[in-house]
Write a protein that holds these residues in place. Structure first.
Motif, PDB file in Angstrom:
ATOM      1  N   GLU A 296       0.845  -1.170   0.005  1.00 22.16           N
ATOM      2  CA  GLU A 296      -0.052  -0.044  -0.043  1.00 22.16           C
ATOM      3  C   GLU A 296       0.876   1.132   0.092  1.00 22.16           C
ATOM      4  N   ASP A 297       2.069   1.312   0.740  1.00 24.97           N
ATOM      5  CA  ASP A 297       2.851   2.209   0.808  1.00 24.97           C
ATOM      6  C   ASP A 297       3.277   2.746  -0.599  1.00 24.97           C
ATOM      7  N   LEU A 300       0.550   3.956  -3.099  1.00 22.50           N
ATOM      8  CA  LEU A 300       0.283   5.436  -2.560  1.00 22.50           C
ATOM      9  C   LEU A 300       1.421   6.404  -3.157  1.00 22.50           C
ATOM     10  N   ASN A 304       0.785   9.242  -6.057  1.00 20.91           N
ATOM     11  CA  ASN A 304       1.222  10.771  -5.845  1.00 20.91           C
ATOM     12  C   ASN A 304       2.055  11.035  -6.908  1.00 20.91           C
ATOM     13  N   MET A 330      -7.655   1.706  -0.012  1.00 25.06           N
ATOM     14  CA  MET A 330      -6.506   2.875   0.484  1.00 25.06           C
ATOM     15  C   MET A 330      -6.254   3.913  -0.445  1.00 25.06           C
ATOM     16  N   ARG A 333      -9.183   6.037  -0.837  1.00 28.94           N
ATOM     17  CA  ARG A 333      -9.097   6.846   0.729  1.00 28.94           C
ATOM     18  C   ARG A 333      -8.189   8.029   0.789  1.00 28.94           C
ATOM     19  N   GLU A 334      -6.968   7.524   0.532  1.00 30.38           N
ATOM     20  CA  GLU A 334      -5.643   8.323   0.867  1.00 30.38           C
ATOM     21  C   GLU A 334      -5.056   8.897  -0.300  1.00 30.38           C
ATOM     22  N   GLY A 335      -5.303   8.322  -1.405  1.00 29.89           N
ATOM     23  CA  GLY A 335      -4.603   8.954  -2.833  1.00 29.89           C
ATOM     24  C   GLY A 335      -5.010  10.110  -3.163  1.00 29.89           C
TER      25      GLY A 335
END
Length: 600
Positions: A296-297, A300, A304, A330, A333-335
């Motif tokens: 996931e890291d 992401l 970015n 993920m 939600r976080e991207g």
């Protein structure tokens, strides 16, 4: 223009047909051969696509293969020479396969389909994925992320796509073999005792029982660079032995003894975090959680970087890594992207769709012109099993079956059919449900499904053990009526496109966790199919009818298949699967088959 897309020779061989700029049929060969992940030339799937389109081979304008075999062969040779003598036996087996057919895919296709060689084209593997991701999306332009094991050389591709003024897909950056997120996760999958390139979903499921306490160690294995790209330390891997042991001694030194896959995992998804986990099992769960976090890291960071490169607000995402629904959520939600779209079958099977779409889309001036849904497989007539039921099965005890077939009836009225099945589910019945054309991809979406009431954990456990023969640590999923989803799930606006086809996860709201317990994972989440009337009208009516009875329009929905076999395709396969399992009811079109009640 009639364009046939084909993927084959690795896994999930598939054919797809675009006719007059519309995707009208696609199917994996496994649905006809019965061999799960069948990699062989998809002759039955091709025949189905041509039949569905009313075409003969001579009517095809183009046949497009999903990768460039010669370029891939060069990579395999180069990798073998660079790692010699490690993996020499694996290399020898690979050479026999390549020289025996894979290398000559174009010639083989021309001969097998009976088309002139001049009608055969090959395209780069990641271009197939990119077309698969973008052309069927609702966007007029988008950033495109492709992440898988490996194509020819590419393991990750960052691209931009647009329809204005004509379809264009522009690769911007690539990360090449051996720096592969897909192979990284496959190696961890093998270390945890599962089958690499097959059971990565088990690694994802096991991660929910762990915490990422090995995150620092995983950071040595998978390094994320300051610019958003990543690098694998290949000293930890042995990718030349992918199907045997794709991790090295150094990997074992870092993470300890690998798990023996023959030993069961004493974990129960339905129990959640309430049961105590033995320390050695907890270590494996923590390794899985750490690998999931590392993946996931990396994704992401790539998202970015891709956002900065393109300036786009929407993301189209495909490749085998896109089957990781936890990571997909993920990213949503976080991207950095306002929307994310994943096609129904983001893996290599769906790449056949991409190959067909790339050539068959024309100018693709409007996004809705090429939009498609997952229900593009073959439909069957339920009457084909009536004679079998009448002549031999009713009242008999088929081999391996604990309860007799009590009888069958045709329920021609759709409202009565839906009411009958909804009532049975709410009373605890496990129902095999087969309707219309089968779904493409790995998810059951209401046309080839096994359904049950999620409120009773005992029903879920019976489904898991006596019907699916599934390991208890792997969760079951939920299908929910679209209008009720916001009151049942914790949803975000940015996952609206990926929750339709079980491509994301979502926490179930606390007030409904008891009512939906059988479809939850250990962390209180589920992999939902949020189904509206435009997605699947009949299935949505069934969900609504369940809600009318018990107040919660949701069911456990798992794929209609037995362990080790693909999802059922035909009524006969559905009937055979039914009689070999402990399911209570089979519905094939308007035909309802019942078992005698279980002894209490």
């Amino acid at each position: 223009m009639n364009v046939l897309g084909v993927s084959s020779r690795f896994h999930d061989a598939t054919a797809a047909l675009v006719k007059d700029r519309a995707l009208i049929a696609t199917a994996a060969e496994e649905r006809f051969s019965g061999l799960k992940h069948d990699p062989n030339h998809p002759r039955f799937a091709i025949d189905f696509c041509l039949e569905q389109g009313g075409l003969h081979p001579g009517d095809l304008d183009r046949v497009v293969y999903y990768e460039e075999p010669h370029e891939k062969f060069v990579r395999i040779l180069a990798s073998a020479f660079s790692t010699y003598p490690a993996g020499i036996s694996t290399f020898s087996r690979s050479m026999r396969r390549w020289l025996g057919g894979r290398l000559w895919a174009e010639r083989e296709l021309a001969r097998a389909i009976s088309v002139p060689p001049g009608k055969i084209d090959v395209i780069p593997h990641h271009l197939s994925h990119a077309a698969q991701a973008f052309v069927g999306s609702p966007f007029s332009s988008a950033a495109v992320l492709i992440a898988d094991a490996v194509g020819e050389w590419e393991c990750t591709t960052l691209a931009r796509a647009s329809r204005d003024p004509a379809l264009s897909i522009e690769p911007l950056e690539t990360i090449e073999y051996p720096n592969s997120l897909g192979l990284f996760f496959s190696a961890v999958t093998a270390f945890l005792g599962f089958r690499p390139n097959s059971d990565e979903s088990s690694t994802m499921a096991l991660a929910a029982f762990g915490r990422p306490r090995f995150r620092e160690e995983m950071g040595r294995v998978l390094r994320i660079d300051a610019d958003g790209t990543y690098t694998l330390d290949t000293d930890f891997f042995a990718f030349e032995s992918l199907l045997d042991r794709p991790y090295s001694r150094r990997f074992q030194d870092l993470f300890g003894r690998p798990r023996d896959g023959r030993l069961p995992l004493p974990l129960d998804a339905i129990e959640g975090g309430r049961a105590e986990i033995p320390p050695d099992i907890q270590r494996y769960a923590d390794i899985a959680a750490s690998a999931q976090a590392a993946l996931e890291d990396a994704l992401l960071a790539l998202a970015n970087r891709l956002s900065a490169l393109t300036g786009e607000t929407q993301l189209c995402y495909a490749g085998g890594v896109a089957l990781n629904c936890v990571a997909n959520s993920m990213l949503a939600r976080e991207g950095p992207f306002a929307d994310i779209f994943v096609p129904p079958d983001p893996g290599d099977g769906g790449a056949a769709v991409g190959a067909a779409l790339l050539y068959g889309a024309g100018d693709a001036g409007r996004s809705e012109a090429m939009a498609f849904h997952p229900y593009l497989g073959k439909a069957y007539d339920s009457g084909s099993i009536v004679d079998l039921l009448e002549g031999s099965l009713v009242g008999e005890m088929p081999e391996g079956c604990s309860r007799r077939i009590a009888g069958y009836r045709v329920v021609a009225d759709e409202e009565e059919l839906v009411a009958t099945v909804a009532e049975a589910i709410c009373k605890g019945a496990i129902v095999g449900w087969m309707q219309g054309r089968f779904e493409v991809g790995p998810r059951a979406l209401g046309n080839r499904s096994i359904l049950a009431d999620p409120s009773d954990p005992a029903v879920a456990r019976r489904l898991r053990a006596a019907v699916k023969h599934r390991a208890p640590f792997r969760p079951l999923a939920l299908s929910l009526a679209e209008e009720a989803a916001p009151r049942l799930l914790e949803l975000g606006e940015r996952d609206r496109f990926i929750r339709r086809w079980m491509q994301s996860t979502a926490p179930v709201l606390e007030d409904f966790r008891s009512a939906l317990r059988g479809g939850l994972h250990a962390d209180g989440s589920t992999r939902p199919q949020v189904c509206g009337p435009r997605d699947n009208a009949l299935f949505h009516r069934l969900l609504t009818a369940v809600g009318d009875i018990n107040g919660v329009p949701a069911v456990i929905n798992t794929s209609f298949n037995e362990r080790g076999l693909p999802m059922v395709s035909s009524p006969l396969e559905a009937l055979l699967s039914f009689v070999r399992s402990d399911a209570d009811m089979l519905v094939v079109g308007d035909l309802v088959v019942r078992r005698e009640p279980a002894l209490s």
